[in-house]
Design a protein around this motif. Structure first.
Motif, PDB file in Angstrom:
ATOM      1  N   THR A 294       0.856  -1.185  -0.043  1.00 57.47           N
ATOM      2  CA  THR A 294       0.023   0.010   0.100  1.00 57.47           C
ATOM      3  C   THR A 294       0.732   1.461  -0.032  1.00 57.47           C
ATOM      4  O   THR A 294       2.079   1.278   0.383  1.00 57.47           O
ATOM      5  CB  THR A 294      -0.740   0.127   1.217  1.00 57.47           C
ATOM      6  OG1 THR A 294      -0.230  -0.158   2.358  1.00 57.47           O
ATOM      7  CG2 THR A 294      -1.853  -1.113   1.142  1.00 57.47           C
ATOM      8  N   ARG A 295       0.514   2.245  -0.390  1.00 59.41           N
ATOM      9  CA  ARG A 295       1.135   3.493  -0.509  1.00 59.41           C
ATOM     10  C   ARG A 295       0.170   4.765  -0.233  1.00 59.41           C
ATOM     11  O   ARG A 295      -1.021   4.575  -0.248  1.00 59.41           O
ATOM     12  CB  ARG A 295       1.579   3.663  -1.996  1.00 59.41           C
ATOM     13  CG  ARG A 295       0.496   3.619  -2.833  1.00 59.41           C
ATOM     14  CD  ARG A 295       1.211   3.875  -4.467  1.00 59.41           C
ATOM     15  NE  ARG A 295       0.127   3.861  -5.482  1.00 59.41           N
ATOM     16  CZ  ARG A 295      -0.581   4.835  -5.795  1.00 59.41           C
ATOM     17  NH1 ARG A 295      -0.903   5.736  -5.171  1.00 59.41           N
ATOM     18  NH2 ARG A 295      -1.596   4.472  -6.930  1.00 59.41           N
ATOM     19  N   SER A 296       0.546   5.849  -0.115  1.00 60.38           N
ATOM     20  CA  SER A 296      -0.048   7.102   0.242  1.00 60.38           C
ATOM     21  C   SER A 296      -0.806   7.419  -1.085  1.00 60.38           C
ATOM     22  O   SER A 296      -0.109   7.566  -1.978  1.00 60.38           O
ATOM     23  CB  SER A 296       0.872   8.106   0.772  1.00 60.38           C
ATOM     24  OG  SER A 296       0.176   9.380   0.972  1.00 60.38           O
ATOM     25  N   GLY A 297      -1.860   8.063  -0.770  1.00 58.17           N
ATOM     26  CA  GLY A 297      -2.727   8.630  -1.915  1.00 58.17           C
ATOM     27  C   GLY A 297      -3.546   7.676  -2.799  1.00 58.17           C
ATOM     28  O   GLY A 297      -3.792   7.805  -3.774  1.00 58.17           O
ATOM     29  N   THR A 298      -3.771   6.316  -1.737  1.00 59.67           N
ATOM     30  CA  THR A 298      -4.451   5.488  -2.529  1.00 59.67           C
ATOM     31  C   THR A 298      -5.884   5.902  -2.792  1.00 59.67           C
ATOM     32  O   THR A 298      -6.629   6.589  -2.143  1.00 59.67           O
ATOM     33  CB  THR A 298      -4.757   4.194  -1.694  1.00 59.67           C
ATOM     34  OG1 THR A 298      -3.544   3.801  -1.296  1.00 59.67           O
ATOM     35  CG2 THR A 298      -5.570   3.144  -2.396  1.00 59.67           C
ATOM     36  N   THR A 299      -6.537   5.707  -3.994  1.00 58.98           N
ATOM     37  CA  THR A 299      -7.660   6.382  -4.519  1.00 58.98           C
ATOM     38  C   THR A 299      -8.799   5.711  -4.143  1.00 58.98           C
ATOM     39  O   THR A 299      -8.653   4.330  -3.751  1.00 58.98           O
ATOM     40  CB  THR A 299      -7.650   6.626  -6.162  1.00 58.98           C
ATOM     41  OG1 THR A 299      -7.776   5.062  -6.614  1.00 58.98           O
ATOM     42  CG2 THR A 299      -6.687   7.174  -6.909  1.00 58.98           C
ATOM     43  N   VAL A 300     -10.009   6.112  -4.466  1.00 55.27           N
ATOM     44  CA  VAL A 300     -11.354   5.237  -3.883  1.00 55.27           C
ATOM     45  C   VAL A 300     -11.341   3.978  -4.757  1.00 55.27           C
ATOM     46  O   VAL A 300     -11.709   2.909  -4.322  1.00 55.27           O
ATOM     47  CB  VAL A 300     -12.595   5.962  -3.905  1.00 55.27           C
ATOM     48  CG1 VAL A 300     -13.761   5.306  -3.793  1.00 55.27           C
ATOM     49  CG2 VAL A 300     -12.425   7.333  -2.866  1.00 55.27           C
ATOM     50  N   ASP A 301     -11.140   4.132  -6.135  1.00 56.73           N
ATOM     51  CA  ASP A 301     -11.102   2.924  -7.099  1.00 56.73           C
ATOM     52  C   ASP A 301     -10.081   1.846  -6.448  1.00 56.73           C
ATOM     53  O   ASP A 301     -10.486   0.663  -6.711  1.00 56.73           O
ATOM     54  CB  ASP A 301     -10.702   3.389  -8.381  1.00 56.73           C
ATOM     55  CG  ASP A 301     -12.079   4.142  -9.039  1.00 56.73           C
ATOM     56  OD1 ASP A 301     -13.062   4.133  -8.437  1.00 56.73           O
ATOM     57  OD2 ASP A 301     -11.909   4.858 -10.129  1.00 56.73           O
ATOM     58  N   GLU A 302      -8.744   2.274  -6.087  1.00 51.92           N
ATOM     59  CA  GLU A 302      -8.001   1.277  -5.677  1.00 51.92           C
ATOM     60  C   GLU A 302      -8.360   0.595  -4.472  1.00 51.92           C
ATOM     61  O   GLU A 302      -8.195  -0.480  -4.121  1.00 51.92           O
ATOM     62  CB  GLU A 302      -6.613   2.193  -5.528  1.00 51.92           C
ATOM     63  CG  GLU A 302      -5.958   2.296  -7.193  1.00 51.92           C
ATOM     64  CD  GLU A 302      -4.770   3.280  -6.779  1.00 51.92           C
ATOM     65  OE1 GLU A 302      -3.854   3.211  -7.695  1.00 51.92           O
ATOM     66  OE2 GLU A 302      -4.545   4.255  -5.810  1.00 51.92           O
ATOM     67  N   LEU A 303      -8.887   1.652  -3.546  1.00 50.13           N
ATOM     68  CA  LEU A 303      -9.481   0.825  -2.067  1.00 50.13           C
ATOM     69  C   LEU A 303     -10.619  -0.146  -2.542  1.00 50.13           C
ATOM     70  O   LEU A 303     -10.390  -1.300  -1.878  1.00 50.13           O
ATOM     71  CB  LEU A 303     -10.067   2.028  -1.441  1.00 50.13           C
ATOM     72  CG  LEU A 303      -9.016   2.836  -0.617  1.00 50.13           C
ATOM     73  CD1 LEU A 303      -9.746   4.002   0.039  1.00 50.13           C
ATOM     74  CD2 LEU A 303      -8.287   1.961   0.363  1.00 50.13           C
TER      75      LEU A 303
END
Length: 286
Positions: free
Chosen positions: A21-30
């Motif tokens: 995981t990384r900072s700035g994960t988008t809603v779609d990626e979540l």
């Protein structure tokens, strides 16, 4: 295909951390990450989804996480209740039955319509996936991946609305398989039926392809639903079969024995004397 006995009844624990995981994960990626974990059975039915732990793992605020939860709840993968928070949705046998019933109504005629447009290269892709199914018949996850690849060759050709419906139904079925399915004879049954299917497609026998896929889906439905509950009382599946002029052995309550006798009112000789661990194909009485 997938044997995860005991997982569904285990004690809920924390959702684990991931170094990817990384900072700035988008809603779609979540949504994609959480969906994959739910569908694969990593997050089991009833497990509590901790916003605090997930926000820390994915390095996001709770706002995008809540939006991801809302999307997954709309898809039937999460449930939220007052004073209890968000949990992974239960797997309900009747919903799995409904998913198969809809697939039986939609997919066989759609596949039959695709037979004439499939190229030699696409048929070869199906044969390669079938070879992988044979190769990995004793490796549950690899077998399931090959089986999905086999049917995806045609599924990507569906009209958009058909493809979206098929994907949604398959997701719910795959989740049930991941958590509960342990029927060891299923791979051989699937290999035999998919072999018949690709042969019918290669020879341009559209009617046979439709019947073979109908039989395949009915066989898979019985295997999954009855493994979870041998006394399950079928409803939507029987409605779908009546709509397709298919007769299956069952009692007045909708219970189907295994193996069950089945026949088409207008029989196709594509599957003479076919039998699996769930079904015995017979001819309509004269």
């Amino acid at each position: 295909m997938l044997n995860t006995a005991g997982r569904a009844g285990g004690k809920a624990g924390p959702v684990g951390n991931s170094p990817k995981t990384r900072s700035g994960t988008t809603v779609d990626e979540l949504c994609t990450a959480l969906r994959d974990r739910i569908v694969s059975g990593k997050y089991f039915p009833g497990q509590r989804m901790s916003q605090e732990q997930l926000a820390a793992e994915f390095k996001v605020s709770r706002t995008p996480l809540r939006e991801a939860f809302q999307r997954l709840e709309a898809d039937g993968l999460l449930v939220s209740t007052a004073n209890r928070g968000v949990h992974v949705a239960p797997i309900v046998n009747s919903e799995t039955e409904q998913s198969y019933a809809l697939r039986i109504l939609v997919e066989p005629p759609t596949v039959a319509a695709m037979v004439e447009v499939l190229t030699d290269a696409e048929i070869e892709q199906m044969q390669t996936a079938l070879a992988d199914m044979r190769k990995y018949r004793d490796h549950n996850k690899k077998f399931q991946k090959a089986h999905q690849a086999f049917h995806d060759v045609i599924r990507v050709l569906y009209p958009k609305s058909f493809a979206e419906l098929s994907h949604s139904l398959h997701t719910m079925i795959y989740r049930h398989q991941s958590v509960y399915l342990s029927h060891q004879r299923t791979p051989e049954d699937f290999i035999d039926l998919d072999s018949d299917l690709v042969e019918a497609i290669a020879e341009g026998r559209t009617g046979s392809a439709r019947r073979i896929l109908e039989f395949h889906l009915i066989d898979a439905a019985l295997g999954l639903v009855l493994d979870a509950d041998p006394d399950h009382e079928f409803d939507s599946l029987l409605v779908a079969l009546r709509g397709r002029d298919i007769v299956i052995e069952h009692d007045d309550a909708g219970r189907i024995p295994r193996p069950a006798r089945i026949y088409w009112l207008d029989h196709d000789k594509a599957l003479p004397e076919r039998a699996t661990s769930n079904l015995i194909l017979t001819y309509a009485p004269r």
